[in-house]
Structure formats: C-alpha cells, structure tokens
Scaffold this motif. Structure first.
Motif, short mmCIF file in Angstrom:
data_model
loop_
_atom_site.label_atom_id
_atom_site.label_comp_id
_atom_site.label_asym_id
_atom_site.label_seq_id
_atom_site.Cartn_x
_atom_site.Cartn_y
_atom_site.Cartn_z
N GLU A 62 24.24 -14.02 -11.62
CA GLU A 62 22.84 -13.66 -11.37
C GLU A 62 22.60 -13.60 -9.86
O GLU A 62 23.06 -14.50 -9.13
CB GLU A 62 21.90 -14.69 -12.00
N PRO A 63 21.90 -12.61 -9.36
CA PRO A 63 21.57 -12.58 -7.93
C PRO A 63 20.71 -13.77 -7.54
O PRO A 63 19.86 -14.21 -8.32
CB PRO A 63 20.80 -11.26 -7.76
N VAL A 64 20.95 -14.29 -6.36
CA VAL A 64 20.13 -15.37 -5.83
C VAL A 64 19.31 -14.82 -4.67
O VAL A 64 19.74 -13.90 -3.97
CB VAL A 64 20.98 -16.57 -5.34
N ASN A 65 18.12 -15.39 -4.50
CA ASN A 65 17.28 -15.00 -3.37
C ASN A 65 17.74 -15.80 -2.15
O ASN A 65 17.24 -16.88 -1.88
CB ASN A 65 15.81 -15.28 -3.68
N LEU A 66 18.74 -15.25 -1.46
CA LEU A 66 19.32 -15.98 -0.34
C LEU A 66 18.30 -16.18 0.77
O LEU A 66 18.28 -17.23 1.43
CB LEU A 66 20.54 -15.23 0.18
N ARG A 102 15.05 -16.69 0.65
CA ARG A 102 14.16 -17.83 0.36
C ARG A 102 14.91 -19.15 0.50
O ARG A 102 14.37 -20.13 1.03
CB ARG A 102 13.60 -17.69 -1.05
N GLU A 129 19.84 -14.59 7.79
CA GLU A 129 19.65 -13.53 6.79
C GLU A 129 20.08 -12.18 7.34
O GLU A 129 20.71 -11.38 6.62
CB GLU A 129 18.18 -13.50 6.36
N TRP A 182 30.78 -12.85 -1.82
CA TRP A 182 29.46 -12.25 -1.95
C TRP A 182 29.56 -10.78 -2.34
O TRP A 182 30.45 -10.07 -1.89
CB TRP A 182 28.69 -12.37 -0.62
N PRO A 220 23.93 -6.78 -5.62
CA PRO A 220 23.55 -6.67 -7.04
C PRO A 220 23.35 -5.22 -7.47
O PRO A 220 23.11 -4.33 -6.64
CB PRO A 220 22.23 -7.44 -7.10
N ASN A 224 12.11 -7.16 2.96
CA ASN A 224 12.43 -7.63 1.61
C ASN A 224 13.53 -8.68 1.72
O ASN A 224 14.59 -8.41 2.32
CB ASN A 224 12.91 -6.47 0.73
N GLN A 225 13.28 -9.87 1.17
CA GLN A 225 14.28 -10.93 1.28
C GLN A 225 15.60 -10.50 0.64
O GLN A 225 15.64 -9.74 -0.32
CB GLN A 225 13.76 -12.21 0.63
N HIS A 237 18.75 -10.47 -1.52
CA HIS A 237 19.24 -10.95 -2.80
C HIS A 237 20.71 -10.57 -2.93
O HIS A 237 21.07 -9.39 -2.80
CB HIS A 237 18.46 -10.34 -3.97
#
Length: 514
Positions: free
Chosen positions: A173-177, A179, A318, A472, A475, A497-498, A500
């Motif tokens: 599952e993609p993670v919101n890196l 955040r 990021e 890594w 997605p 956009n954060q 992911h």
C-alpha cells in the motif's frame, strides 16, 4: 451600477493615502544615479501582478533574464530590489552586510514572533547579537546538536516503524511519506526543545497551535505592501485571526513553561539541562545578559526553532526523495553506499557513520541546490542608500535574494543546471557556510540560518534510514518522469501534493525499537 454612500466613503479613505503617496513620488526630486531596471509598473499596485503565482521565484528569475540581476519592482507602495546573481548577492550579503543586516517588519512576524523578538526578524543591533550568541553558544552549538543524537535516533527509527506498518504486510500500500516526514521532524524538534519529560498531550497541543500560526503567517498582508492601508488588515479580519492564533499558542506555552519550571531542580540533579527550554529558563534566571531574557523572548525564540527547523527539514527530505524517485540510477548508487556502510552496524551506530556516506551527502547537497526551502531567503531592508551592481538602491528598499534562480543558473552550474546530478559536488568547494554565493541553501553572512547544523543532522539521518531500510517505488504504475513536482511557496517551498510512495522493507527487524 450605483454605489452606496458608505461604499463611496470607504473607497475615498482607501484612495486618499494612495493619492498622497503618488503625489509625493511625483514631486520628490529624483536622484541622478541610475535606478535598477525592472518591469513597467501599473498605477497603485505596481508590479504585484507578476507575483500572483504559487512560484514567485520562477517569475522573478524569468523577469531577471530580461531586466538584469539587480532588478527593481514596485510592490504596492514598497520599493523592492531582487538579486539574481552570485556577484550581486555577494555585494548584499558580504561586502555591504551591515547595510542589509536588518529585516522589514511584517504583520505576521510582529504578531506571531511577539513583536519581532525572535532571531529571524529581530532588527539588527545589540539585542539581535545577544540572541545570536545564545543560539551559537548555548542552543544550537555543535556540542548541543550532538547531545540530541538519541532523540534523532529514536524518532527516525519510529519513522521506519510507521512506514513499515503503514505499508501493510505484503499489501504494498502507498504510504504518505510527506505527512510522516512532517510528524518525524516535529517530534525531533519538540523533544529537543521541551525534553523527553514533556507530556505528549502538551506537545500535540503546541504543534496544533504552531500549525495555526503558520497557516495565517504565509505570504504578505495588504498592510505589508501598502503601509498606509494597514487598517485593511483589521477590516478583513487577518489581524484578528493572527492574534487569536497567538493567544492559542500563548496558552500552550504557559502550560509547558510551568511544567518545565516545576521539574527543573530535579532534572539538574539527575540528567542536567538536556532540553532547550531548560537552557533558556536558566539564562533568564541568571540575568547576566546585556538584554534581559524574559518568557516572551523565550516564546519568540521557540517559534523560530519550530518554523525554521521542522517544516524546512521535512520539505527538504521530501524533495530529495522525489528527485531520487525521478532518477533511479542515483537512487541505486545512494542505496548501495548506505547499505554497504550500515549492514554490519547496530542502529545506534548509524549516525556516527554518516560521515562515510560521501555520495549520499552529495545527494543532499544537490537536493538543497535544486530545492532550497527558502527560495527567496528572508527579505532584508536597505538601511542607507548605496550602490549594488552599479545601480542605486535607496534607503528603505526591501531586498530579496533569489537563491533558487542563482542555484539553477547555467553561468555557475553549466548546461545541466536543471538536472539532478549529485556528482557535480564531487570536486566542488561549495558548502553550507554561505561563502560561495552561487550556493546559498541557508543564506549567508550575519543573518544566515543559525540552525543549519541541527537541521542537517536530522535530514542526513532521515535520508540514510529511508534508503537503508526500504526499497521504494511509485504507486499506480507511475513512471519516474511522470512524478509531479508541483511546488507551492508559502512559509517554505514545499510540494503542492505530498509524496506518496510504495515502501518494500529491505532489512527492517520486527523489534527495531527495542
């Protein structure tokens, strides 16, 4: 369309100071010296339309290509000079440093930073020099940064665990890196500032209050651009919202300071002053400085520590991860180096071996070149009329240094200046000290960022562990060249956009935090 009497009166009140300003400019004798060139100004608003964009540094770079590296803009009622070359930056930041050492006063900093009692926006003078000394000797010295190594170690390992848990067992599952990086850097700053003993609930309340302050502090207000119209900020409610955020922050500050005071004596007997708040309270009690430090000063300094050391570090991490995803070969080289170095080490030894990661450190430098977190640095104000680049800069002008444009200029970085190529730093003398003016990620001179070592220590460990513990991927079948790199510039330059990503554990022990 008819206008009401009240509307006509309101418009008259707005127009009168502008008219007086225009007449004053018309009848004021002009200097015989050459003013910096710039785009044509419109009546009343000047060149403001050029900056109605999410990426003002790009617009200013493009304008500078036409008008030159020392460029004049009239932003509302404020004369502004934009610097876009290393030579001109050297004149402002080093050769005439004293003349450009002060900051303009803006509404957000006046309220959020307790009347500009902080390090970043305090006027240049004896008080600011006192704050600078406190920072370099007591708060952010190399010794103090080393002392916070256990906090960085713990919080970055927590980041690894959160990523592993967020990815799910085999679900990819993609993670919101983005955040998660903000949360990690917030926790590092909070524990370094308030100590491990500060209640989690209070830390969370403080971080929530800081978020509100940042929300209303981004950008310039009407009064900042039209000083004669400062009352408009009250009419629009901006001033009221900033004060409400400040009171919310004050309430949490008072609770945290009271808790810290209550445990200080016991803490001295056991572990010493291991947090920044305790150090500042001790300095306050000693009262040996030329300018006494009170609780209000402490609050202003802490606001700086968070706004300057949290969002900046997470944004930098990021952006670097974004560039690595767009450049798989660079990612592979960096991961190979990190894994070769860390494979036979315990996690507690990772930070002490960061100096061996020469390629990864070049990756960090290149990321900071392409994506400086403050692309226009912080504004300065000209104290006395002087020459820069052969042009006259008048007293009271605001100065913006477009560090983003300088760092992407082919004049200094050759034809591949827009490309992410860490190898360019292999034989380069450019560093973070602000002595090479083509590379200014932390500024330069007296007003350069005093917390660069604190931020870099966290940034390098975060990046090394992201590269070591995970493989890594993007997605949804997104290709590297399809990753969006949209930016928005507010208090810092961050991704619109954060980020992911899909994280595949490489070597994450189940008991990593034990």
């Amino acid at each position: 369309m008819e206008l009401s009497g009240a509307t006509l009166i309101f418009l008259s009140l707005i127009s009168l100071p502008i008219l007086v300003s225009l007449l004053h400019r018309k009848w004021t004798p002009t200097s015989k010296k050459t003013q910096p060139p710039g785009p044509r100004s419109l009546p009343l608003i000047g060149s403001l339309l050029h900056l109605i964009t999410s990426q003002p540094q790009v617009t200013l770079r493009d304008l500078a290509k036409k008008h030159g590296p020392v460029m004049h803009l009239r932003l509302g009622q404020v004369d502004t000079v934009v610097i876009s070359s290393a030579a001109a930056a050297q004149e402002v930041l080093r050769d005439s440093a004293l003349n450009f050492a002060s900051r303009p006063s803006i509404l957000a900093s006046e309220i959020a930073c307790y009347g500009n009692l902080d390090i970043a926006f305090a006027p240049y003078g004896a008080y600011w020099r006192t704050l600078r000394k406190i920072c370099t000797v007591e708060l952010l010295s190399a010794r103090k940064v080393r002392q916070f190594a256990p906090i960085r170690d713990s919080e970055t390992l927590s980041l690894v665990t959160n990523i592993r848990d967020g990815a799910g067992a085999g679900c990819r599952e993609p993670v919101n890196l983005g955040r998660m990086l903000v949360s990690c850097t917030n926790n590092i700053s909070a524990k370094a500032t308030f100590g491990e003993g500060c209640e989690v609930e209070l830390q969370e309340q403080f971080l929530a209050a800081i978020d509100v302050v940042l929300k209303y502090s981004g950008g310039l207000s009407v009064g900042d651009l039209f000083p004669s119209l400062r009352f408009v900020d009250a009419v629009t409610g901006l001033k009221r919202r900033l004060w409400r955020a400040r009171r919310q922050l004050d309430a949490v500050f008072d609770k945290i300071i009271a808790k810290c005071e209550a445990r200080r004596e016991q803490k001295k007997k056991t572990t010493g002053e291991d947090d920044l708040l305790s150090v500042m309270l001790r300095i306050k009690d000693e009262g040996e400085l030329e300018f006494p430090i009170r609780e209000t000063n402490i609050k202003a300094i802490i606001v700086d520590l968070f706004t300057g050391g949290t969002e900046t570090t997470s944004s930098a991490a990021e952006w670097i991860m974004s560039e690595l995803m767009r450049n798989p070969e660079v990612m592979a080289n960096a991961q190979t180096e990190v894994r070769r170095t860390f494979d036979n080490l315990s996690p507690q030894d990772h930070e002490s071996h960061l100096e061996k990661l020469s390629y990864m450190r070049m990756v960090v430098k290149e990321g900071m070149r392409l994506h400086p977190v403050l692309p226009l640095l912080l504004p300065r104000v000209c104290q006395n009329t002087c020459d820069v680049g052969g042009f006259e800069v008048t007293k009271g002008s605001r100065i913006m240094v477009n560090a983003w444009a300088i760092a992407r200029s082919p004049e200094y970085w050759h034809g591949d200046a827009e490309e992410f190529r860490p190898e360019r730093f292999e034989d380069s003398t450019a560093d973070y000290n602000g002595t090479q003016f083509e590379y200014l990620p932390f500024g330069s001179g007296r007003r350069m960022c005093p917390g660069s070592n604190f931020g870099l220590a966290a940034l390098e460990l975060i990046l090394a562990r992201l590269l070591y513990y995970f493989d890594w991927s993007l997605p949804g079948g997104i290709q590297p060249d399809e990753l969006d790199m949209d930016m928005i510039v507010g208090s810092t330059a961050r991704r619109k956009n954060q980020l992911h990503l899909v994280a595949s554990p490489y070597n994450v022990p189940i008991d990593i935090l034990s």
